[in-house]
Design an enzyme around this catalytic site. Structure first.
Site, PDB file in Angstrom:
ATOM      1  N   TYR A  82      -3.061  -9.474  16.433  1.00 22.12           N
ATOM      2  CA  TYR A  82      -3.027  -8.412  15.416  1.00 22.12           C
ATOM      3  C   TYR A  82      -4.220  -7.465  15.584  1.00 22.12           C
ATOM      4  O   TYR A  82      -4.079  -6.239  15.583  1.00 22.12           O
ATOM      5  CB  TYR A  82      -3.033  -9.022  14.011  1.00 22.12           C
TER       6      TYR A  82
ATOM      7  N   ASP B 141      11.092   3.135   5.813  1.00 21.78           N
ATOM      8  CA  ASP B 141      10.868   1.687   5.784  1.00 21.78           C
ATOM      9  C   ASP B 141      12.113   0.969   6.295  1.00 21.78           C
ATOM     10  O   ASP B 141      13.233   1.429   6.088  1.00 21.78           O
ATOM     11  CB  ASP B 141      10.565   1.217   4.350  1.00 21.78           C
TER      12      ASP B 141
ATOM     13  N   ASP C 278      13.552   2.118  11.422  1.00 21.95           N
ATOM     14  CA  ASP C 278      12.530   1.311  12.080  1.00 21.95           C
ATOM     15  C   ASP C 278      11.688   2.185  12.997  1.00 21.95           C
ATOM     16  O   ASP C 278      12.230   2.953  13.794  1.00 21.95           O
ATOM     17  CB  ASP C 278      13.248   0.221  12.901  1.00 21.95           C
ATOM     18  N   ILE C 279      10.367   2.053  12.908  1.00 24.19           N
ATOM     19  CA  ILE C 279       9.490   2.867  13.765  1.00 24.19           C
ATOM     20  C   ILE C 279       9.599   2.493  15.244  1.00 24.19           C
ATOM     21  O   ILE C 279       9.112   3.221  16.100  1.00 24.19           O
ATOM     22  CB  ILE C 279       8.008   2.801  13.313  1.00 24.19           C
TER      23      ILE C 279
ATOM     24  N   THR D 101       9.122  -6.123   5.623  1.00 24.73           N
ATOM     25  CA  THR D 101       8.136  -6.727   4.714  1.00 24.73           C
ATOM     26  C   THR D 101       8.021  -5.945   3.407  1.00 24.73           C
ATOM     27  O   THR D 101       7.460  -6.439   2.439  1.00 24.73           O
ATOM     28  CB  THR D 101       6.733  -6.816   5.370  1.00 24.73           C
ATOM     29  N   GLY D 102       8.562  -4.734   3.375  1.00 24.22           N
ATOM     30  CA  GLY D 102       8.568  -3.945   2.136  1.00 24.22           C
ATOM     31  C   GLY D 102       9.729  -4.358   1.246  1.00 24.22           C
ATOM     32  O   GLY D 102      10.636  -5.083   1.674  1.00 24.22           O
TER      33      GLY D 102
ATOM     34  N   ILE E 174       0.837  -1.202   0.000  1.00 19.13           N
ATOM     35  CA  ILE E 174       0.000   0.000   0.000  1.00 19.13           C
ATOM     36  C   ILE E 174       0.875   1.257   0.000  1.00 19.13           C
ATOM     37  O   ILE E 174       0.629   2.203  -0.756  1.00 19.13           O
ATOM     38  CB  ILE E 174      -0.971  -0.007   1.198  1.00 19.13           C
TER      39      ILE E 174
ATOM     40  N   VAL F 164      -7.360  -5.394   1.351  1.00 18.14           N
ATOM     41  CA  VAL F 164      -6.856  -4.623   0.205  1.00 18.14           C
ATOM     42  C   VAL F 164      -6.047  -5.534  -0.715  1.00 18.14           C
ATOM     43  O   VAL F 164      -5.310  -6.407  -0.253  1.00 18.14           O
ATOM     44  CB  VAL F 164      -5.984  -3.451   0.697  1.00 18.14           C
TER      45      VAL F 164
END
Length: 326
Positions: free
Chosen positions: A149, A36, A61-62, A40-41, A17, A179
């Site tokens: 999750y 990112d 990393d967030i 996973t991206g 997305i 999505v």
């Protein structure tokens, strides 16, 4: 209209997305920063943007507050897509899902608050409806979460609401419903059902449906999701902020129907695909039986008008996979 002075941070911008959002907003001449960590991206999702002077890649990393603070510097709007998706993954590894989806989310909220970001738009999830049997799903009636999750995505909504009330931040949550579309990863243990089945059928393998195939989903094409993100960002309706919206088409398709459409569209490229049998396996833990969104709230407050019904989107997606992954 150019938007050269507007800067957007897209977290998880190399994901499915996120990379589609990067693509769309760069085409509209916004300044786009992608954050990112490539868990996973994929780099190949954003390589085409590297030569664009309006694009900045920040690898990080967030879960690291300093990275988040750096990412939001001089940013007007945050489109927060970064998360560890997948119900089965969260059941397998609840700790990491919690760390990324809750601690990482909190880091991004705090950094955005401190930087004076205009609006924080985040990917929420239809999994928040949990065991609620109401159909269609309306935003203010939810059940108990059915997976780690789902808990994390609900906690995101609670934190966003508190940050709106306590710190005066503008937040909007978009509850994504299944999505799908171009760039969605068909590989890996946690691949989403549509790209996974497309790849299997292209390789003449039988897809395995969990259960009898009568579970239904409000499959939502990527372009409808892009429209919702843009509307959430540009809306000047005071009643439209500090809330959550279903992000879907507002229609449902069973898994059996979905596979049937896939076989039909793919067999236009390879006639043998029409004959591939489907296998049914056991139901999957944490799966909700039926998912159908009411999109009335988004239509009313954001003027949302999704352009792609499921079958139209699926045709586009199949064509993209055939051209890019065959």
């Amino acid at each position: 209209m150019t938007n050269n002075n507007t800067s957007i941070l897209i977290t998880g911008g190399a994901g499915f997305i996120g990379s589609n959002l990067c693509d769309y907003f760069l085409a509209k001449a916004y300044k786009v920063t992608c954050l990112d960590n490539f868990a996973t991206g994929h780099r190949h999702n954003i390589e085409a943007f590297f030569s664009n002077p309006n694009f900045t890649l920040l690898e990080g990393d967030i879960r690291d507050p300093q990275t988040c603070a750096k990412a939001v510097k001089n940013i007007d709007y945050v489109l927060h897509q970064a998360a560890l998706g997948s119900v089965p993954r969260s059941i397998q590894d609840p700790f990491t899902t919690n760390e990324v989806n809750i601690t990482g989310f909190m880091n991004m909220l705090i950094a955005s608050r401190d930087a004076g970001v205009k609006r924080f738009i985040y990917a929420a999830s239809s999994s928040t409806y949990g065991d609620s049997e109401n159909l269609p799903k309306v935003e203010d009636i939810i059940g108990k979460p059915l997976s780690p999750y789902a808990i994390t995505k609900y906690v995101n909504e609670l934190y966003a609401e508190i940050f709106s009330k306590t710190y005066g931040m503008e937040t909007i949550g978009l509850r994504y419903f299944n999505v799908f579309g171009r760039r969605q990863d068909p590989n890996g243990a946690y691949a989403a059902v549509i790209p996974k089945f497309v790849m299997q059928l292209m390789q003449h393998e039988s897809p395995v449906i969990n259960g009898d195939g009568n579970y239904s989903r409000d499959f939502t094409y990527i372009d409808n999701v892009i429209q919702m993100n843009e509307l959430a960002m540009i809306s000047d309706n005071p009643a439209a902020v500090n809330t959550v919206y279903n992000t879907a088409f507002g229609d449902r398709t069973t898994l059996n129907e979905m596979v049937s459409y896939l076989k039909t569209y793919l067999s236009e490229f390879d006639s043998e695909i029409a004959e591939i049998p489907v296998i049914h396996g056991p139901n999957r833990a944490g799966d909700i039986p039926h998912s159908l969104a009411s999109i009335e709230k988004a239509k009313k407050l954001l003027n949302y008008n999704p352009k792609f019904p499921f079958q139209d989107g699926l045709k586009e997606a199949v064509k993209w996979y055939w051209e890019n992954l065959k």
